[in-house]
Write an enzyme that holds these catalytic residues in place. Structure first.
Site, mmCIF file in Angstrom:
data_model
loop_
_atom_site.group_PDB
_atom_site.id
_atom_site.type_symbol
_atom_site.label_atom_id
_atom_site.label_comp_id
_atom_site.label_asym_id
_atom_site.label_seq_id
_atom_site.Cartn_x
_atom_site.Cartn_y
_atom_site.Cartn_z
ATOM 1 N N ASP A 1 0.978 -1.183 -0.139
ATOM 2 C CA ASP A 1 0.046 0.060 0.049
ATOM 3 C C ASP A 1 0.849 1.280 -0.014
ATOM 4 O O ASP A 1 0.765 2.230 -0.737
ATOM 5 C CB ASP A 1 -0.804 -0.017 1.246
ATOM 6 C CG ASP A 1 -2.146 -0.874 0.994
ATOM 7 O OD1 ASP A 1 -2.607 -1.108 -0.106
ATOM 8 O OD2 ASP A 1 -2.849 -1.053 2.056
ATOM 9 N N HIS B 1 -3.043 5.250 4.689
ATOM 10 C CA HIS B 1 -3.109 6.128 3.384
ATOM 11 C C HIS B 1 -2.855 7.561 3.451
ATOM 12 O O HIS B 1 -2.234 8.051 2.531
ATOM 13 C CB HIS B 1 -4.393 5.824 2.780
ATOM 14 C CG HIS B 1 -4.418 4.332 2.202
ATOM 15 N ND1 HIS B 1 -3.705 3.746 1.416
ATOM 16 C CD2 HIS B 1 -5.350 3.144 2.575
ATOM 17 C CE1 HIS B 1 -3.851 2.457 1.131
ATOM 18 N NE2 HIS B 1 -5.000 2.032 1.833
#
Length: 256
Positions: free
Chosen positions: A219, A242
């Protein structure tokens, strides 16, 4: 140039089916959604709550990070238009492995990595992300979950190949499923596209030891693509998210 390549699948959060078509084209990599062009840049990110989403006006494209990680691994920064027929990039098997296989149809293309001019750090509570100068690219991630099968995990690449990170699936907890679906999330999640934990262990079988932290590094890699170009440096995510990843990419994009 070559012919378009198409992939069909369901979105992790929306549950909607979408077709992704890869069109060889001159210029930087960009998405084409509903007649609107979206560049995969940190400045175009509009949501980082449970995935990384790009947007323009009311338009949204969710869960771009696994595909972006595969682009990073393949070294593809130019030469593709990626057309998506729905609001979310398909989750496929929950990793970036299938995207990586599709992208082998296209050659690496884009700028050479540039050296970082100095260290950049973003912190929030006990979480942090860091980019610091180094002779070559490397990435590391650490996570800490109070779960008997997770706990503290760390991965550094290299020596772990980036292609090995691409095999790691998104993961989640069985006890959170009902609440997340009540929020309109994970409508496309299943045991076929996620590693799932109950309170005591695994619900399905992991692909590798330390799969959760491998996926967190994946990610992170996908979100770093949003800086707009590759860099030479060491990138560290400690209990990353994120939001932090994208903020680091935004700072790198601004600094050039």
């Amino acid at each position: 140039m070559g012919q378009p390549v198409a992939v069909r699948g369901v979105g992790l959060h929306t549950g909607e089916v979408a077709v992704v078509r890869f069109h060889p084209a001159e210029g930087p990599v960009r998405f084409w959604v509903g007649g609107v062009e979206l560049r995969p840049l940190a400045s175009a990110v509009v949501d980082t709550s449970r995935c990384t989403a790009l947007g323009h006006g009311a338009l949204r494209l969710f869960t771009v990070e696994h595909l972006l990680a595969a682009l990073y691994i393949r070294g593809i920064w130019e030469g593709l238009v990626i057309e998506v027929s729905g609001p979310e990039v398909p989750i496929l098997d929950g990793s970036a492995q299938e995207w990586l296989e599709v992208l082998r149809e296209f050659p690496p293309c884009g700028p050479l990595p540039v050296p970082l001019s100095g260290a950049v750090r973003v912190e929030e509570g006990r979480s942090s992300v860091l980019a610091r100068p180094d002779e070559a690219f490397s990435i590391s991630a650490t996570i800490l979950f109070p779960h008997p099968k997770i706990g503290y995990q760390q991965v550094v690449s290299p020596p772990v190949p980036l292609e090995e990170l691409a095999r790691a699936r998104t993961f989640g907890f069985l006890e959170e499923v009902e609440a997340l679906r009540a929020q309109g999330l994970i409508r496309g999640a299943s045991l076929e596209n996620a590693l799932v934990f109950n309170r005591y262990g695994y619900v399905n079988t992991p692909r590798m030891l330390f799969e959760p932290v491998y996926h967190k590094a994946l990610d992170f890699l996908g979100d770093l693509y949003l800086a707009g170009r590759p860099y030479r440096g060491h990138f560290v995510a400690h209990r990353g998210s994120h939001r932090l990843h994208v903020e680091l990419a935004r700072l790198l994009q601004v600094l050039g």
